[in-house]
Design a protein around this motif. Sequence first.
Motif, mmCIF file in Angstrom:
data_model
loop_
_atom_site.group_PDB
_atom_site.id
_atom_site.type_symbol
_atom_site.label_atom_id
_atom_site.label_comp_id
_atom_site.label_asym_id
_atom_site.label_seq_id
_atom_site.Cartn_x
_atom_site.Cartn_y
_atom_site.Cartn_z
ATOM 1 N N ALA A 1 5.363 9.544 16.050
ATOM 2 C CA ALA A 1 3.925 9.863 16.134
ATOM 3 C C ALA A 1 3.501 10.684 14.948
ATOM 4 N N ILE A 2 4.426 11.437 14.342
ATOM 5 C CA ILE A 2 4.249 12.182 13.003
ATOM 6 C C ILE A 2 4.095 11.235 11.903
ATOM 7 N N SER A 3 5.279 10.389 11.779
ATOM 8 C CA SER A 3 5.253 9.489 10.678
ATOM 9 C C SER A 3 4.103 8.652 10.384
ATOM 10 N N LEU A 4 3.489 8.175 11.428
ATOM 11 C CA LEU A 4 2.413 7.323 11.160
ATOM 12 C C LEU A 4 1.176 7.714 10.527
ATOM 13 N N PRO A 5 0.440 8.795 11.022
ATOM 14 C CA PRO A 5 -0.583 9.566 10.185
ATOM 15 C C PRO A 5 0.004 10.177 8.868
ATOM 16 N N THR A 6 1.228 10.556 8.723
ATOM 17 C CA THR A 6 1.743 11.001 7.348
ATOM 18 C C THR A 6 1.768 10.011 6.449
ATOM 19 N N MET A 7 2.301 8.701 6.612
ATOM 20 C CA MET A 7 2.338 7.610 5.824
ATOM 21 C C MET A 7 1.076 6.985 5.481
ATOM 22 N N VAL A 8 0.179 6.935 6.309
ATOM 23 C CA VAL A 8 -1.324 6.606 5.897
ATOM 24 C C VAL A 8 -1.875 7.517 4.831
ATOM 25 N N VAL A 9 -1.656 8.752 4.887
ATOM 26 C CA VAL A 9 -2.090 9.548 3.989
ATOM 27 C C VAL A 9 -1.483 9.313 2.807
ATOM 28 N N GLY A 10 -0.251 9.098 2.829
ATOM 29 C CA GLY A 10 0.654 8.876 1.431
ATOM 30 C C GLY A 10 0.146 7.403 1.136
ATOM 31 N N PHE A 11 0.012 6.299 1.871
ATOM 32 C CA PHE A 11 -0.580 5.032 1.265
ATOM 33 C C PHE A 11 -1.812 5.340 0.759
ATOM 34 N N ALA A 12 -2.865 5.910 1.250
ATOM 35 C CA ALA A 12 -4.274 6.006 0.652
ATOM 36 C C ALA A 12 -4.057 6.815 -0.598
ATOM 37 N N ARG A 13 -3.256 7.715 -0.662
ATOM 38 C CA ARG A 13 -2.869 8.315 -2.231
ATOM 39 C C ARG A 13 -2.436 7.177 -3.155
ATOM 40 N N TYR A 14 -1.533 6.484 -2.848
ATOM 41 C CA TYR A 14 -0.980 5.648 -3.809
ATOM 42 C C TYR A 14 -2.035 4.361 -4.008
ATOM 43 N N SER A 15 -2.981 4.206 -3.218
ATOM 44 C CA SER A 15 -4.052 2.988 -3.359
ATOM 45 C C SER A 15 -4.895 3.342 -4.811
ATOM 46 N N GLN A 16 -4.659 4.673 -5.147
ATOM 47 C CA GLN A 16 -5.409 5.207 -6.471
ATOM 48 C C GLN A 16 -4.682 4.572 -7.680
ATOM 49 N N ASP A 17 -3.547 4.094 -7.530
ATOM 50 C CA ASP A 17 -2.941 3.811 -8.622
ATOM 51 C C ASP A 17 -2.813 2.544 -9.010
ATOM 52 N N ARG A 18 -2.862 2.102 -10.252
ATOM 53 C CA ARG A 18 -2.685 0.647 -10.744
ATOM 54 C C ARG A 18 -1.686 -0.064 -10.150
ATOM 55 N N SER A 19 -0.444 0.601 -9.747
ATOM 56 C CA SER A 19 0.757 -0.042 -9.187
ATOM 57 C C SER A 19 0.392 -0.475 -8.000
ATOM 58 N N PHE A 20 -0.557 -0.027 -7.378
ATOM 59 C CA PHE A 20 -0.855 -0.459 -5.947
ATOM 60 C C PHE A 20 -1.148 -2.068 -5.943
ATOM 61 N N ALA A 21 -1.616 -2.590 -6.830
ATOM 62 C CA ALA A 21 -1.566 -4.016 -7.183
ATOM 63 C C ALA A 21 -0.461 -4.930 -6.710
ATOM 64 N N VAL A 22 0.730 -4.232 -6.809
ATOM 65 C CA VAL A 22 1.869 -4.837 -6.279
ATOM 66 C C VAL A 22 1.997 -5.764 -4.953
ATOM 67 N N LEU A 23 1.086 -4.916 -4.080
ATOM 68 C CA LEU A 23 1.007 -5.403 -2.810
ATOM 69 C C LEU A 23 0.107 -6.740 -2.746
ATOM 70 N N GLY A 24 -0.771 -6.793 -3.535
ATOM 71 C CA GLY A 24 -1.480 -7.898 -3.587
ATOM 72 C C GLY A 24 -0.829 -9.111 -3.874
ATOM 73 N N ARG A 25 0.097 -8.909 -5.136
ATOM 74 C CA ARG A 25 0.846 -10.135 -5.754
ATOM 75 C C ARG A 25 2.034 -10.449 -4.955
ATOM 76 N N ASN A 26 2.303 -9.542 -4.083
ATOM 77 C CA ASN A 26 3.604 -9.918 -3.109
ATOM 78 C C ASN A 26 3.338 -9.798 -1.708
ATOM 79 N N ARG A 27 1.958 -10.241 -1.295
ATOM 80 C CA ARG A 27 1.577 -9.946 0.338
ATOM 81 C C ARG A 27 2.642 -10.633 1.136
ATOM 82 N N GLY A 28 3.013 -12.014 0.760
ATOM 83 C CA GLY A 28 3.669 -13.064 1.704
ATOM 84 C C GLY A 28 5.104 -12.116 1.635
ATOM 85 N N PHE A 29 5.695 -11.706 0.545
ATOM 86 C CA PHE A 29 7.062 -11.078 0.401
ATOM 87 C C PHE A 29 7.162 -9.894 1.497
#
Length: 290
Positions: A214-242
């Motif tokens: 219950a603590i981890s889920l919102p904590t990870m969402v915040v970290g994930f939102a912060r990472y979305s501001q970096d260009r390396s976040f595009a790795v998810l689009g390139r490896n969606r199936g993986f």
Amino acid sequence: MLLTLREVAASHRALEMDGAVPEKQAERSRAAAFGGGAVIGALGGLIGLGGAEFRLPLLIGAFRFAALEAVILNKAMSLIVVAFALPFRMGSVPVAAVAEHWPVVLNLLAGSLLGAWVGAGWAMRLRSGTLYRVIAVLLVLIAFALLSEMLLAGAAAGIPSQISPLRMVAGIGAGFAIGIVASLLGVAGGELLIPTLILLYTVDVKLAGSLSLAISLPTMVVGFARYSQDRSFAVLGRNRGFVLVMAAGSILGAFVGGQLLGVVPAVVLLPLLAGILLLSAAKIWRHTVV
């Protein structure tokens, strides 16, 4: 097995860089991702965790992702696994029991949300070589956290569970540190949250597992939102199936491991898993960017 995974992943990524991944090669790579995720999920499930701390070394070592890309991929898969793990645990730990401890959840979230944002920001600013070494040091920390679980039984007996002002400050500080570590490794943080919940709030280990989710889920969402501001976040689009295939393997493995929980004695299992993390940390410390 690890050598096979490394060969398949390296071949897949080399072909991907050339812009042509044959169908059979892609299938083999996804099969390796599913199998690796399942094995790691099972390891984590055996001790009541999702296994993300073991998945990160696999992403870096076997699948040859760069440090920040591996952390982002690990964070995405951790989000999926935790989202599935919460309803899985409802049968053994009712929602009412979790809701009853909402002050504890809010206390740790007050620190972990900020820590997740700060940790992700640090990871995006660090040079790749430095990030590898930070990851290695944090894996060592996780290894010792796992070993500490053997010493927790009865350690907090007799301590009142009310949230005093001192305990509240300690909870915010602990949450902040855990949020940073979780963001830097792309993990849920259960390996640190569960001992904290047991020692600081005298929570039963079974309930601590659900509270940590219950603590981890919102904590990870915040970290994930912060990472979305970096260009390396595009790795998810390139490896969606993986990502989806490895997450599916991790969910299946965590479920199977959870069913086998307690079959292997903790006194044997925890030192073995801690040893795996220490070896992974040593390899990542020596890792160089080609």
